[in-house]
Design an enzyme around this catalytic site. Sequence first.
Site, PDB file in Angstrom:
ATOM      1  CG  ASP A  16     -26.287 -22.258  13.381  1.00  0.00           C
ATOM      2  OD1 ASP A  16     -25.367 -21.848  12.082  1.00  0.00           O
ATOM      3  OD2 ASP A  16     -27.379 -21.970  12.720  1.00  0.00           O
ATOM      4  N   GLY A  41     -25.424 -22.275   6.761  1.00  0.00           N
ATOM      5  CA  GLY A  41     -26.375 -23.295   6.469  1.00  0.00           C
ATOM      6  C   GLY A  41     -26.925 -24.131   5.434  1.00  0.00           C
ATOM      7  N   GLY A  78     -28.046 -19.208   6.744  1.00  0.00           N
ATOM      8  CA  GLY A  78     -29.809 -19.103   6.172  1.00  0.00           C
ATOM      9  C   GLY A  78     -29.470 -17.610   5.959  1.00  0.00           C
ATOM     10  CD  GLU A  97     -21.871 -20.311  11.264  1.00  0.00           C
ATOM     11  OE1 GLU A  97     -22.438 -20.333  10.920  1.00  0.00           O
ATOM     12  OE2 GLU A  97     -20.295 -20.200  11.401  1.00  0.00           O
TER      13      GLU A  97
END
Length: 364
Positions: free
Chosen positions: A150, A119, A71, A142
Site C-alpha cells: 500500500d 510504511g 505501519g 504485505e
Amino acid sequence: MPSISDPEAQTLIGREGALGRIRLNRPKALNSLTLRMVRDIERALDVYEADPEVAAVLVTGEGERGLCAGGDIRMIYDGGKAGSREPVDFWREEYRMNARLRRLKKPYVAFMDGIVMGGGVGVSVYGSHRIVTERTRLAMPETGIGFFPDVGASWFLTRQPDELGTYAALTGEQLAAGDAIALGLADSYVPSEHLPALAETLSRLPATASRADVSAVVAAFAKTPPTAQVAGQQSSIDRLFAFDTVEEIFEALARDGSDFAERTRGVLRAKSPLSLKVTLRLLRLGRRESSLEACLEREFAATAAVLRSHDFYEGVRAAVVDKDRNPQWRPALLGDVAERDVAAFFEPSAAPLFAAEKAKGERI
C-alpha cells in the site's frame, strides 16, 4: 509538537541550521508508524514549509536497525478485531501524508538506511533526495501477512516500463541499495558511516538553498552503488511476470524451470493466494493511472476489505502474535479464490481520501 530533546516522544522534531529534522523514534519497534507519528510528521511539515529559515527537510530513523519497518501492524490487528476506528483513521491520515510528501515544495531528504519496509517506504519514496546505504533492505512484504503493498505502491511500483515492480510487490523480496535505485525507488548511494557528515553539511546550507544546492551536497557524498542483484534477472522477470493473472505467472514459472523460477515459485506459494490476486489487480489498474492520488484512493478503499479478511488476521497472527510463521490461508489454494473474494477489495469507499480537495477544485 514533540521536541527533538524529548527522548520519550515517538517522533523527534526540531531544526538544525537550515535543516528541518524528523526523527522516527520507536527503535525497539523498528520505528513502526503509529497514528500519533503520522500526525507529528504532518505538523512538522506545516512548520517547515512555512519557515523561511528551513531550506530542506530530513527524515531518519533512530536506532541502528533501520528507518522504519512499516505501519504498526499489531495496532491494526488489535483495532480491527475490536472494531476500533483507529486502523481506518491511521490509513486515511497516512495515505494523505504520502500524497503530501510528493507535493512538498521544499527538498525532502530521506536516509533509507537499514530496514525500510511498507510504511517506511511511504515516508521516504516520495522524497526529492532518497539515499540508500550498504545496509538498506527495502521491501513491500504485505502479501506475506494477508495484506497488499500500500502507501501508493500501485503507483510507485508501476512507473517503470518493466516488471521489476510486479516482482517486488508479489514476492516481497528485500531489495538492497543497487536494486532500490534500479527500480526508481531511491536516487543515491552513500555509505552509512558518512550519513552524519552529510546531515551536518546539509544543515549548514543557507536558508535560501535550492533543490540543486541540496543535490550538489548529496552528490559530493555519493558513491557508485553496488551491483543490482534482482535487476540482474530483469529479462527473466519481464518474461515471467508479464501477465494479468497470478495463475499465468505461476504457469510461466513452472514452464521455465530455471533455478530462479523455481525459487520464485516457492516464495509465491507461501503468500496469501487472495493477497496475490488483489495485489496484481491493484498493480495493473495502477499502471493506467495518471496520479498518485487515484492509486491511494483505490488502496484506501481496499483496506475496508482487509479489516473483514480472514487472511490479514491470520497472517499477522502467524508473523507477529504467535510467531509460528505458519499461516493457514483461506482459501489455501489459488484456484479456490473466487472473483467475488477479489472484487470485495475494489468497492469504492463511502468516505474518499481526497473528497475535500476535489470539491475545492470544483468550486474554484
